[in-house]
Write a protein that holds these residues in place. Structure first.
Motif, PDB file in Angstrom:
ATOM      1  N   GLN A 193      12.797  10.574   4.100  1.00  9.19           N
ATOM      2  CA  GLN A 193      11.909  11.352   4.973  1.00  9.19           C
ATOM      3  C   GLN A 193      10.799  10.494   5.578  1.00  9.19           C
ATOM      4  OE1 GLN A 193      10.994  14.376   2.137  1.00  9.19           O
ATOM      5  NE2 GLN A 193      12.680  15.689   2.832  1.00  9.19           N
ATOM      6  N   GLY A 194      11.187   9.344   6.060  1.00  8.93           N
ATOM      7  CA  GLY A 194      10.238   8.513   6.793  1.00  8.93           C
ATOM      8  C   GLY A 194       9.282   7.708   5.942  1.00  8.93           C
ATOM      9  N   GLN A 195       9.499   7.702   4.627  1.00  4.22           N
ATOM     10  CA  GLN A 195       8.622   6.921   3.756  1.00  4.22           C
ATOM     11  C   GLN A 195       9.436   6.043   2.827  1.00  4.22           C
ATOM     12  OE1 GLN A 195       6.537  10.430   2.314  1.00  4.22           O
ATOM     13  NE2 GLN A 195       4.601   9.520   3.026  1.00  4.22           N
ATOM     14  N   VAL A 196       8.822   4.956   2.370  1.00  5.86           N
ATOM     15  CA  VAL A 196       9.506   4.120   1.391  1.00  5.86           C
ATOM     16  C   VAL A 196       9.443   4.840   0.047  1.00  5.86           C
ATOM     17  CG1 VAL A 196       9.520   1.912   0.178  1.00  5.86           C
ATOM     18  CG2 VAL A 196       8.924   2.003   2.603  1.00  5.86           C
ATOM     19  N   ALA A 197      10.610   5.234  -0.476  1.00  5.41           N
ATOM     20  CA  ALA A 197      10.640   5.960  -1.740  1.00  5.41           C
ATOM     21  C   ALA A 197      10.692   4.987  -2.910  1.00  5.41           C
ATOM     22  CB  ALA A 197      11.837   6.903  -1.777  1.00  5.41           C
ATOM     23  N   MET A 198      11.410   3.879  -2.727  1.00  7.17           N
ATOM     24  CA  MET A 198      11.574   2.906  -3.803  1.00  7.17           C
ATOM     25  C   MET A 198      11.841   1.554  -3.178  1.00  7.17           C
ATOM     26  SD  MET A 198      13.986   4.227  -6.866  1.00  7.17           S
ATOM     27  CE  MET A 198      14.540   5.722  -6.115  1.00  7.17           C
ATOM     28  N   SER A 199      11.497   0.500  -3.906  1.00 10.94           N
ATOM     29  CA  SER A 199      11.870  -0.820  -3.430  1.00 10.94           C
ATOM     30  C   SER A 199      11.951  -1.772  -4.605  1.00 10.94           C
ATOM     31  CB  SER A 199      10.851  -1.322  -2.406  1.00 10.94           C
ATOM     32  OG  SER A 199       9.604  -1.508  -3.038  1.00 10.94           O
TER      33      SER A 199
END
Lengths: 239, 289
Positions: free
Chosen positions: A211-217
């Motif tokens: 949804q347009g955001q970095v959830a995990m990296s």
């Protein structure tokens, strides 16, 4: 090499990317994963200058701010994109398609040689030089799109959904190419892909967008061990 | 009878190539901009009048006069982009706004020409040979104008084709016509390509206008109505995306005209020609655009 800070993009007031920060270091292969509509393609479009990010967003390439630069000036910096759905020029010949990749190069003599070198990278295209791009199969078109982007002599190559709509054998060929050949050329890769297993197999690190955001990296090794990633993206399969 | 057939065929092809050239300009413009310029044919009129001015009024050699006229009309194409297209595009005006604006522009230009040169048709100098002295081969009389037109158009098409296939600018223009988004991703300056296609389409039409002038006089006929429609019709035969088919379409129209005149009457020339074109559009397999 590429440092994105607080990137916001919206289409007609509807946010597509919300405060995305991301980094790609020289020589790395980094994947961006996520479901449809997560903003992956928007991210690449913003880097290529095809969409205008909101004020306050920052995209730095080789230490240079590129937000606000016209698309035509981005490619000469060394950023090339293999777009989603290949987007080759159907009524340009295979050779002309690749030549278009060199449109902005000033080293014409070297560029000419590079065009011919592409046929060594993808021998499948040899003998097809004079054929119209539109007459190639999907897999061949994907190869052509890669050649076209590589002909611009990029430092950073962005590849959008290369596996889309292709036969498994061809997908393997393409991903082997990304893993081996492109690395050998010393080109940094930012890969957008829906197939998690495939992108993990070729990448050093990954970002997961939701949804347009970095959830995990994290590194591929870290992410593959993560329970949430396993459940969401591998559905019980082991990597 | 055969000699009359040949005579009509040659002059039909020659005039038809010029309609086709106008249509080719329409297609090249439509492919890159996705727009129709309703003042397209004005460029033919401007070309003819400017060439007349340089050649007859200012006594410059014909070829120089022609080249200068074409360059000036291409510069007018540049202004058209800068002062009509760009403001409309900036305000997100669509096709309709551009159509209306160029329609008004064509009326403005017609009147500007009347103010500058008057409304009376001017005979074009006999630079393509005297119409009263055709080339006689056996029993066939061929207007030297037709031969000059064949020559000019052939040279022009070869030059155009090499521009499109041999130069990076030409290839980039084709790329923009086929997929603007992908062309942008390859770093092609799409704005610059649009400017070039404005100049190219107006310049080509100016050339057609100059070569048509011996047949139509240097007159307002070159800037409106029937000839413009024939150019558009040629473009439609080329499905708005095949420049050389448009050229061929023009030839078809030119031949149809001549043979209608031969077998029916010149009064019905345009009626029958356009009826034929409408029929062509109706029976064609797939609608386009």
């Amino acid at each position: 090499m590429l440092r994105i800070k607080d990137l916001n993009v919206s289409y007609n007031g509807i946010p597509a990317l919300k405060g995305v920060s991301l980094e790609v270091k020289e020589g790395e292969t980094v994947s961006v994963l996520g479901p449809n509509g997560a903003g992956k393609t928007t991210l690449l479009r913003a880097i290529s200058g095809l969409v205008q990010p909101s004020p306050g967003s920052s995209i730095e390439f080789m230490g240079r701010e590129i937000v606000g630069m016209p698309a035509a000036n981005i490619v000469p910096l060394g950023i090339a994109q293999v777009p989603e759905g290949r987007q080759i020029f159907p009524e340009l010949t295979v050779l002309e398609n690749i030549e278009i990749g060199t449109a902005r190069r000033t080293d014409r003599a070297e560029a000419k040689k590079d065009v011919l070198r592409m046929f060594d990278l993808f021998p499948e295209l040899k003998g097809r030089e004079k054929q119209n791009g539109g007459t190639l199969s999907g897999g061949e078109q994907q190869m052509l799109a890669m050649c076209r982007a590589l002909a611009s002599k990029p430092r950073l190559l962005m590849i959008d959904e290369p596996s889309m709509g292709l036969a498994p054998v061809v997908v393997q060929r393409i991903f082997r190419f990304i893993k081996n050949e492109i690395r050998k050329l010393g080109i940094t890769v930012l890969l957008v892909e829906q197939n998690t297993a495939l992108s993990f197999a070729v990448s050093d690190r990954a970002y997961i967008l939701a949804q347009g955001q970095v959830a995990m990296s994290g590194t591929v090794a870290e992410l593959s061990r993560d329970q949430r990633v396993k459940e969401t993206y591998f559905r019980g399969r082991t990597v | 009878m055969l000699s009359i057939w040949i005579q009509n065929a040659v002059s039909g092809v020659a005039i038809g190539l010029l309609y086709g050239l106008i249509g080719l300009g329409v297609v090249l413009f439509f492919q890159t901009t996705n727009l129709l310029n309703f003042a397209h044919i004005s460029s033919a009129m401007l070309g003819a009048y400017l060439c007349y001015m340089f050649n007859v009024t200012l006594h410059l050699p014909f070829v120089l006069a022609m080249v200068l006229a074409i360059i000036l009309v291409a510069c007018y194409g540049l202004l058209l982009k800068r002062f009509v297209y760009e403001p409309l595009a900036k305000r997100e005006g669509g096709r309709l706004e551009f159509i209306i604006a160029t329609m008004m522009l064509s009326v403005f230009l017609l009147n500007a020409v009347i103010v500058l040169w008057g409304g009376v048709p001017k005979p074009f100098p006999n630079v393509f040979g005297d119409p009263a002295k055709p080339l006689i081969i056996g029993s066939v009389a061929i207007q030297t104008h037709s031969l000059w037109v064949l020559g000019y158009v052939t040279v022009f098409v070869i030059a155009l084709q090499s521009f499109f296939t041999k130069t990076m600018t030409g290839k980039s223009l084709r790329a923009v016509a086929q997929n603007q988004g992908a062309a942008r991703l390859m770093g092609i300056d799409v704005e610059k390509m649009l400017t070039i296609s404005f100049m190219l389409s107006t310049g080509i039409t100016a050339l057609a206008g100059i070569l048509l002038a011996p047949a139509y006089f240097v007159s307002l006929d070159l800037g409106g109505g029937i000839i413009g429609i024939k150019g558009f019709a040629a473009a439609v035969v080329g499905r708005m995306n095949k420049p050389y088919v448009a050229l061929l379409g023009g030839v078809l129209i030119g031949l149809a005209e001549n043979f209608v005149v031969l077998y029916a009457s010149s009064v019905y020339r345009d009626v029958i020609t356009f009826a034929f074109l409408i029929l062509f559009l109706v029976v064609r397999k797939k609608a386009e655009v």
